[in-house]
Write an enzyme that holds these catalytic residues in place. Sequence first.
Site, PDB file in Angstrom:
ATOM      1  N   ASP A  55       0.850  -1.190   0.000  1.00 43.71           N
ATOM      2  CA  ASP A  55       0.000   0.000   0.000  1.00 43.71           C
ATOM      3  C   ASP A  55       0.884   1.239   0.000  1.00 43.71           C
ATOM      4  OD1 ASP A  55       0.820  -0.172   2.692  1.00 43.71           O
ATOM      5  OD2 ASP A  55      -1.070   0.636   3.439  1.00 43.71           O
ATOM      6  N   TYR A  57       2.845   4.851   0.762  1.00 46.02           N
ATOM      7  CA  TYR A  57       3.425   5.480   1.949  1.00 46.02           C
ATOM      8  C   TYR A  57       2.340   6.301   2.655  1.00 46.02           C
ATOM      9  CZ  TYR A  57       7.938   4.393  -0.288  1.00 46.02           C
ATOM     10  OH  TYR A  57       8.999   3.765  -0.876  1.00 46.02           O
ATOM     11  N   PHE A  68       6.619   2.335  -4.244  1.00 40.62           N
ATOM     12  CA  PHE A  68       7.960   2.631  -3.728  1.00 40.62           C
ATOM     13  C   PHE A  68       8.464   4.033  -4.071  1.00 40.62           C
ATOM     14  CE2 PHE A  68       7.869  -2.046  -4.116  1.00 40.62           C
ATOM     15  CZ  PHE A  68       8.106  -2.385  -2.794  1.00 40.62           C
ATOM     16  N   HIS A 175      11.375  -8.734   1.057  1.00 42.39           N
ATOM     17  CA  HIS A 175      10.987  -7.336   0.870  1.00 42.39           C
ATOM     18  C   HIS A 175      12.175  -6.411   1.188  1.00 42.39           C
ATOM     19  CE1 HIS A 175       8.693  -3.587   1.444  1.00 42.39           C
ATOM     20  NE2 HIS A 175       7.776  -4.160   0.682  1.00 42.39           N
TER      21      HIS A 175
END
Length: 210
Positions: A55, A57, A68, A175
């Site tokens: 999801d 920031y 990202f 991740h």
Amino acid sequence: MWKTLIETESQKPYYKALQDFLESCDHVYPPENERFKAFELTPYDDVKVVILGQDPYHQLGQAMGLSFSVYEGTPHPKSLINIFKELSDDLGVYKLTGDLSGWAKQGVFLLNTILTVEDSNPLSHQNKGWEIFTDKVIEVLSAREKPMIFVLWGKEAQKKKAMIQSHHLVLESSHPSPLSSYRGFFGSKPFSTINAQLQYWGETPIDWSL
């Protein structure tokens, strides 16, 4: 393709319920006019690489509709710092701006599986309908005959692997977040692997410095 898909999905009950929910929320990121930026910058036929995020920031001035990515001049979140560290270690490329629009315009589809979030409340819009929408997006990408590369960082992204047809390339690692980056993200060399595969397919590699 994207315009048709969005228009079709927007008529469905789940999507209308999602919109009602969003209208009831305060301080939602990214701004409404940027929620579909990934679709605007990377047309369906131009997709070479899909990088799945979870999801957006959740702090003011960060989320901009690309997984990202942050606005030019915004301090880099920790996951993005680690992505750039791996990019530097992998290809010797040092990227200064956290705005990844330059990647998106080359065919890197930067898709979050949830497209909105409330201020300071990560995953606050989980299970509200976005996952139904983005699963459909992954489905139509997977159905494309021309192959692409799916980059699945972390367990949540890797849950989508079963949806991806076998003629595409899937790259998996942990991740890039500080909690998991040392469990296999660092040293995975995704950027050079992507470019080698694109060249093998006869495609122009990505200039990751842009």
